[in-house]
Enzyme design. Structure first.
Site, short mmCIF file in Angstrom:
data_model
loop_
_atom_site.label_atom_id
_atom_site.label_comp_id
_atom_site.label_asym_id
_atom_site.label_seq_id
_atom_site.Cartn_x
_atom_site.Cartn_y
_atom_site.Cartn_z
N GLU A 198 6.78 -0.22 10.06
CA GLU A 198 8.02 0.41 10.55
C GLU A 198 7.78 1.85 11.00
OE1 GLU A 198 11.42 -0.02 7.96
OE2 GLU A 198 12.64 1.28 9.23
N LYS A 203 16.93 0.75 0.27
CA LYS A 203 15.96 0.16 1.22
C LYS A 203 15.11 1.27 1.81
CE LYS A 203 14.31 -1.46 5.29
NZ LYS A 203 13.67 -0.67 6.36
N ASP A 209 1.41 -5.07 -5.96
CA ASP A 209 2.34 -6.17 -5.69
C ASP A 209 3.69 -5.58 -5.26
OD1 ASP A 209 4.20 -8.25 -5.94
OD2 ASP A 209 3.14 -9.18 -7.61
N HIS A 254 14.29 8.35 15.08
CA HIS A 254 13.79 6.98 15.06
C HIS A 254 13.44 6.50 16.45
CE1 HIS A 254 13.98 3.17 12.71
NE2 HIS A 254 13.87 4.02 11.72
P1 NAD Z 1 -5.70 -8.78 -14.12
O1 NAD Z 1 -5.39 -9.81 -15.14
O2 NAD Z 1 -6.48 -9.20 -12.94
O3 NAD Z 1 -6.44 -7.54 -14.78
C1 NAD Z 1 -5.98 -6.94 -15.95
C2 NAD Z 1 -7.08 -7.04 -16.99
O4 NAD Z 1 -8.17 -6.19 -16.65
C3 NAD Z 1 -6.61 -6.58 -18.35
O5 NAD Z 1 -5.97 -7.64 -19.01
C4 NAD Z 1 -7.89 -6.09 -19.00
O6 NAD Z 1 -8.51 -7.14 -19.70
C5 NAD Z 1 -8.80 -5.73 -17.82
N1 NAD Z 1 -9.00 -4.26 -17.66
C6 NAD Z 1 -10.18 -3.67 -17.35
N2 NAD Z 1 -10.02 -2.33 -17.23
C7 NAD Z 1 -8.73 -2.05 -17.49
C8 NAD Z 1 -7.95 -0.85 -17.52
N3 NAD Z 1 -8.47 0.36 -17.28
N4 NAD Z 1 -6.63 -0.94 -17.80
C9 NAD Z 1 -6.08 -2.14 -18.05
N5 NAD Z 1 -6.76 -3.31 -18.05
C10 NAD Z 1 -8.08 -3.28 -17.76
O7 NAD Z 1 -4.38 -8.08 -13.55
P2 NAD Z 1 -2.92 -7.88 -14.09
O8 NAD Z 1 -2.61 -6.44 -13.84
O9 NAD Z 1 -2.72 -8.40 -15.47
O10 NAD Z 1 -2.08 -8.78 -13.08
C11 NAD Z 1 -1.72 -8.30 -11.82
C12 NAD Z 1 -1.56 -9.46 -10.86
O11 NAD Z 1 -0.63 -10.41 -11.36
C13 NAD Z 1 -1.03 -9.02 -9.52
O12 NAD Z 1 -1.85 -9.60 -8.51
C14 NAD Z 1 0.35 -9.67 -9.45
O13 NAD Z 1 0.68 -9.96 -8.11
C15 NAD Z 1 0.17 -10.89 -10.28
N6 NAD Z 1 1.35 -11.55 -10.84
C16 NAD Z 1 2.61 -10.99 -10.80
C17 NAD Z 1 3.68 -11.65 -11.35
C18 NAD Z 1 5.05 -10.99 -11.32
O14 NAD Z 1 5.14 -9.83 -10.97
N7 NAD Z 1 6.12 -11.68 -11.68
C19 NAD Z 1 3.49 -12.89 -11.98
C20 NAD Z 1 2.20 -13.42 -12.02
C21 NAD Z 1 1.13 -12.74 -11.47
#
Ligand code: NAD
Length: 427
Positions: free
Chosen positions: A89, A266, A282, A380
């Site tokens: 945009e 928005k 996300d 715009h």
């Molecule tokens: P992930 O599971 O890929 O990574 C997180 C993991 O990384 C942690 O559990 C930990 O074990 C490890 N880790 C290593 N270094 C870390 C640090 N410094 N801090 C924290 N953890 C560390 O990712 P996530 O963040 O659990 O999930 C994010 C993904 O889930 C996004 O892609 C999102 O789109 C997706 N998702 C979103 C939804 C929703 O929003 N409703 C639902 C399902 C999945």
């Protein structure tokens, strides 16, 4: 397998997911009757490795390039920051630059409430919901141990289980017992981390409640992970008291009216989603959280506030859930996201959330200022005119010439652009 466009087309394609991106593209091209140029365009994956794209989502045939711009003039908690923003945009990046320029001397001040995410476990058919609630709360130590055992890496980084809540929800099919696992996910957005914990605990919660467990998933209303930003624009720097009062009035309109608040928010998300996307986070999760938070009082309202402070200046603030990370999802694997995080120079998810909140406030200030004064179309249209010029077929230097003439003639329209382009080419 391939069929010509328009004849015997079926979207049921066995084994489509097993094909390579190029083979899938050829199949889709046959289905849709794409021409060679369209196929070549989609086959060009730009700066994303096709192998990686194919791992990120399913059934990949191409990539969608969105411009990444950089917002300048941002000073956040005393530190100058260049902010990459991915958006299609026009005016969004310029709006942030302009707002930040008018408050550069003092800049933005930010904070967060923490990195806590909530996972929900839903139990139904519970005979004694009040008793079940107390029984689950008694198991806090056991629940903490089970959650932490799911993610030793997170625990080693100082994260893990923090708190437990059990809520009773009256529904048409009876009282549901909803357990909230509150988890510090450190530098991860945390969806996968907390979903794993919720799934692990589900059988125990079913047993303790005496009911049946259905859903086990995070809440995107991440209201224990709020990011906040504030700034004071001096009345003299923004065009005087009339402009200041116009902005306050525009805010009050949004605060009072959901129809206006939807558009107001928005605009805020124009800035926020652009940084969320640029950093591989996300966008849907952040947007769902923001809008749910905006409706927390029962009436959808503004995510920002504007007041006149004791010195007669414009005191502005924003507060919203910002579940973003530096690890997980695409943040670590998408090379553009990694480069954008490097531009920001952030080392914690908290700092990223704070910068994003400041961008949301800057975006909103610019929109309200324009709306309260000249209207947004003036600023715009100059950028929009370039899009219209390109749609009319202008290329290279023609784009700016046509766009300038459209703005001068105060007629940024496709039909006018085509005529102007003919004139330009005739010269
Ligand atoms: P992930 O599971 O890929 O990574 C997180 C993991 O990384 C942690 O559990 C930990 O074990 C490890 N880790 C290593 N270094 C870390 C640090 N410094 N801090 C924290 N953890 C560390 O990712 P996530 O963040 O659990 O999930 C994010 C993904 O889930 C996004 O892609 C999102 O789109 C997706 N998702 C979103 C939804 C929703 O929003 N409703 C639902 C399902 C999945």
């Amino acid at each position: 397998m391939t069929s010509a466009a328009g004849s015997n087309r079926s979207s049921r394609i066995a084994g489509f997911h097993k094909l390579s991106p190029r083979d899938r593209l050829d199949l889709v091209a046959g289905f849709a009757g794409l021409d060679e140029a369209q196929v070549a365009h989609l086959a060009n994956m730009g700066n994303l490795d096709p192998m990686l794209a194919d791992k990120l989502i399913e059934n990949v045939i191409g990539t969608m390039n969105i411009p990444v711009g950089v917002a300048t003039n941002m000073k956040i908690d005393g530190e100058d920051v260049l902010v990459p923003m991915a958006t299609e945009e026009s005016s969004v990046v310029a709006a942030v630059c302009n707002a930040a320029k008018q408050v550069y001397e003092t800049g933005f001040f930010t904070s967060v409430s923490g990195n806590l995410m909530i996972a929900q476990v839903q139990a139904v058919d519970v005979a004694d919901p009040a008793g079940a609630r107390i029984r689950i709360l008694e198991k806090r130590d056991e629940i903490k141990a089970a959650c932490d055992a799911c993610d030793p890496v997170l625990v080693s980084l100082g994260g893990g289980f923090r708190d437990l809540e059990v809520r009773l929800l009256d529904t048409p099919s009876g009282t549901m017992v909803v357990t909230h696992l509150i988890v510090d996910t450190r530098d991860a957005m945390g969806a996968n981390a907390v979903n794993t914990m919720a799934e692990k605990l589900a059988p125990s919660i079913a047993a303790w409640s005496g009911g049946r467990v259905y859903l086990r998933i995070l809440s995107n209303l991440a209201d224990r992970r709020l990011a906040r930003a504030r700034a004071v624009w001096k009345a003299a720097d923004i065009g005087g008291e009339a402009v200041r009062d116009g902005i306050v009035s525009a805010y009050e309109f949004a605060a009072a009216d959901p129809y206006r608040a939807a558009t107001h928010n928005k605009g805020i998300m124009n800035g926020i989603s652009a940084v969320v996307l640029a950093t591989g986070n996300d966008t849907r999760a952040v947007e769902a959280g923001a809008h749910a938070y905006a409706a927390r009082s029962g009436r959808y309202s503004s995510l920002t506030t504007y007041e006149v402070d004791k010195d007669g200046n414009l005191s502005a603030s924003i507060e919203l859930p910002l579940a973003v990370g530096l690890i997980g999802g695409a943040t670590k694997v998408h090379p553009t996201a990694r480069a954008c995080l490097a531009i920001l120079g952030v080392t914690t998810a908290e700092r990223l959330a704070r910068i994003i909140a400041a961008v949301g406030l800057a975006q909103n200030f610019s929109a309200l200022k324009a709306l309260a004064t000249t209207g947004i179309q003036k600023g715009h249209m100059a950028l929009h005119a370039q899009n219209i010029a390109m749609m009319a077929g202008a290329v290279g230097e023609e784009i700016d010439r046509v766009a300038r003439l459209l703005v001068e003639r105060a007629s940024v329209r496709m039909d006018v652009a085509q005529k102007v382009l003919e004139e330009v080419r005739g010269n």
